[in-house]
Design a protein around this motif. Structure first.
Motif, PDB file in Angstrom:
ATOM      1  N   LEU A  18       7.831   2.421   6.047  1.00 50.52           N
ATOM      2  CA  LEU A  18       7.744   2.546   7.508  1.00 50.52           C
ATOM      3  C   LEU A  18       6.557   3.421   7.893  1.00 50.52           C
ATOM      4  O   LEU A  18       5.798   3.097   8.810  1.00 50.52           O
ATOM      5  CB  LEU A  18       9.052   3.116   8.068  1.00 50.52           C
ATOM      6  CG  LEU A  18       9.102   3.335   9.573  1.00 50.52           C
ATOM      7  CD1 LEU A  18       8.967   2.015  10.313  1.00 50.52           C
ATOM      8  CD2 LEU A  18      10.408   4.020   9.952  1.00 50.52           C
ATOM      9  N   TYR A  19       6.387   4.532   7.180  1.00 52.06           N
ATOM     10  CA  TYR A  19       5.238   5.424   7.410  1.00 52.06           C
ATOM     11  C   TYR A  19       3.925   4.674   7.203  1.00 52.06           C
ATOM     12  O   TYR A  19       3.003   4.784   8.018  1.00 52.06           O
ATOM     13  CB  TYR A  19       5.326   6.632   6.480  1.00 52.06           C
ATOM     14  CG  TYR A  19       4.000   7.300   6.219  1.00 52.06           C
ATOM     15  CD1 TYR A  19       3.381   8.056   7.214  1.00 52.06           C
ATOM     16  CD2 TYR A  19       3.352   7.159   4.995  1.00 52.06           C
ATOM     17  CE1 TYR A  19       2.155   8.650   6.974  1.00 52.06           C
ATOM     18  CE2 TYR A  19       2.145   7.757   4.754  1.00 52.06           C
ATOM     19  CZ  TYR A  19       1.541   8.491   5.746  1.00 52.06           C
ATOM     20  OH  TYR A  19       0.321   9.090   5.525  1.00 52.06           O
ATOM     21  N   ALA A  21       3.324   1.466   7.435  1.00 46.34           N
ATOM     22  CA  ALA A  21       3.135   0.493   8.520  1.00 46.34           C
ATOM     23  C   ALA A  21       2.628   1.186   9.781  1.00 46.34           C
ATOM     24  O   ALA A  21       1.690   0.700  10.440  1.00 46.34           O
ATOM     25  CB  ALA A  21       4.441  -0.245   8.793  1.00 46.34           C
ATOM     26  N   LEU A  22       3.212   2.313  10.137  1.00 41.37           N
ATOM     27  CA  LEU A  22       2.761   3.064  11.313  1.00 41.37           C
ATOM     28  C   LEU A  22       1.340   3.588  11.123  1.00 41.37           C
ATOM     29  O   LEU A  22       0.525   3.547  12.057  1.00 41.37           O
ATOM     30  CB  LEU A  22       3.713   4.217  11.609  1.00 41.37           C
ATOM     31  CG  LEU A  22       5.053   3.834  12.211  1.00 41.37           C
ATOM     32  CD1 LEU A  22       5.985   5.038  12.247  1.00 41.37           C
ATOM     33  CD2 LEU A  22       4.869   3.257  13.598  1.00 41.37           C
ATOM     34  N   LEU A  23       1.029   4.067   9.923  1.00 39.39           N
ATOM     35  CA  LEU A  23      -0.306   4.585   9.645  1.00 39.39           C
ATOM     36  C   LEU A  23      -1.350   3.484   9.789  1.00 39.39           C
ATOM     37  O   LEU A  23      -2.396   3.692  10.417  1.00 39.39           O
ATOM     38  CB  LEU A  23      -0.350   5.198   8.242  1.00 39.39           C
ATOM     39  CG  LEU A  23      -1.619   5.953   7.881  1.00 39.39           C
ATOM     40  CD1 LEU A  23      -1.772   7.193   8.758  1.00 39.39           C
ATOM     41  CD2 LEU A  23      -1.592   6.358   6.411  1.00 39.39           C
ATOM     42  N   TYR A  25      -1.116   0.790  11.591  1.00 38.99           N
ATOM     43  CA  TYR A  25      -1.239   0.478  13.016  1.00 38.99           C
ATOM     44  C   TYR A  25      -2.144   1.474  13.727  1.00 38.99           C
ATOM     45  O   TYR A  25      -3.074   1.086  14.430  1.00 38.99           O
ATOM     46  CB  TYR A  25       0.147   0.456  13.682  1.00 38.99           C
ATOM     47  CG  TYR A  25       0.052   0.374  15.184  1.00 38.99           C
ATOM     48  CD1 TYR A  25      -0.304  -0.814  15.805  1.00 38.99           C
ATOM     49  CD2 TYR A  25       0.267   1.495  15.977  1.00 38.99           C
ATOM     50  CE1 TYR A  25      -0.435  -0.894  17.187  1.00 38.99           C
ATOM     51  CE2 TYR A  25       0.147   1.430  17.350  1.00 38.99           C
ATOM     52  CZ  TYR A  25      -0.203   0.235  17.952  1.00 38.99           C
ATOM     53  OH  TYR A  25      -0.344   0.177  19.314  1.00 38.99           O
ATOM     54  N   PHE A  26      -1.880   2.766  13.547  1.00 42.17           N
ATOM     55  CA  PHE A  26      -2.665   3.772  14.258  1.00 42.17           C
ATOM     56  C   PHE A  26      -4.115   3.835  13.780  1.00 42.17           C
ATOM     57  O   PHE A  26      -5.017   4.101  14.566  1.00 42.17           O
ATOM     58  CB  PHE A  26      -2.019   5.155  14.149  1.00 42.17           C
ATOM     59  CG  PHE A  26      -0.818   5.315  15.035  1.00 42.17           C
ATOM     60  CD1 PHE A  26      -0.928   5.233  16.414  1.00 42.17           C
ATOM     61  CD2 PHE A  26       0.436   5.532  14.492  1.00 42.17           C
ATOM     62  CE1 PHE A  26       0.169   5.368  17.233  1.00 42.17           C
ATOM     63  CE2 PHE A  26       1.551   5.668  15.296  1.00 42.17           C
ATOM     64  CZ  PHE A  26       1.416   5.584  16.671  1.00 42.17           C
ATOM     65  N   ALA A  30      -4.410   0.595  17.053  1.00 45.61           N
ATOM     66  CA  ALA A  30      -3.958   1.293  18.263  1.00 45.61           C
ATOM     67  C   ALA A  30      -5.095   1.475  19.258  1.00 45.61           C
ATOM     68  O   ALA A  30      -6.072   2.173  18.985  1.00 45.61           O
ATOM     69  CB  ALA A  30      -3.352   2.647  17.904  1.00 45.61           C
ATOM     70  N   GLY A  78      -1.428  13.200   9.818  1.00 44.27           N
ATOM     71  CA  GLY A  78      -1.244  11.788   9.515  1.00 44.27           C
ATOM     72  C   GLY A  78      -0.985  11.499   8.046  1.00 44.27           C
ATOM     73  O   GLY A  78      -0.336  10.514   7.711  1.00 44.27           O
TER      74      GLY A  78
END
Length: 161
Positions: A18-19, A21-23, A25-26, A30, A78
């Protein structure tokens, strides 16, 4: 591999993915972080260590608090979850230098992708800050492990009484 993992490792894998995937994206998609088609004009890079860090520090009042926080603190924070979760999901990362090396390699990969696809800039300072973040994440992992062992030991002492 899955059969020999503990409940904590399985949860660590879920949180780690999950981390990641978010990383991704950002770092690459983003719009709030300036990831738009207009920013893909050309190649941008900094190969001089501490150049951008010093620029952001010197001009922090002109650039604004948000820009300073996103660039300096954001690059550290991050990568902290990566440094925390790597020892949870991988036995090899239980040594601090493996976690720091993997954090550096991942940061180098991210910076290289940004350069090649013109999604950002290749910045050696970002690699320094990202690696520092991975190292601090590992320190947090060690602190949590220390507390877990202390609490387990304290609980056994109470049972013995």
């Amino acid at each position: 591999m899955i059969r020999n993992t503990t409940k904590h490792q399985k949860m660590g894998w879920v949180l780690f993915l999950l981390y990641l995937a978010l990383l991704v994206y950002f770092l690459f998609f983003a719009e709030s972080f300036g990831r738009t088609d207009s920013t893909r004009a050309g190649y941008s890079y900094n190969l001089i260590p501490l150049k951008e860090i010093m620029r952001f520090w010197t001009y922090r009042e002109k650039l604004g608090f948000r820009a300073f926080m996103l660039n300096i603190i954001g690059n550290i924070v991050g990568f902290m979850p990566g440094g925390f979760f790597l020892p949870v999901v991988s036995r090899r990362s239980k040594k601090w230098y493996n976690t720091v090396l993997i954090g550096f390699a991942f940061s180098f990969l991210v910076e290289s992708i940004q350069l090649v696809f013109k999604v950002g800039s290749f910045d050696v300072d970002d690699m320094i800050l990202n690696t520092l973040g991975a190292a601090l994440g590992y320190v947090m992992y060690e602190a949590v492990q220390h507390v877990r062992v202390w609490r387990r030991h304290r609980g056994r002492r109470k049972e013995a009484k």
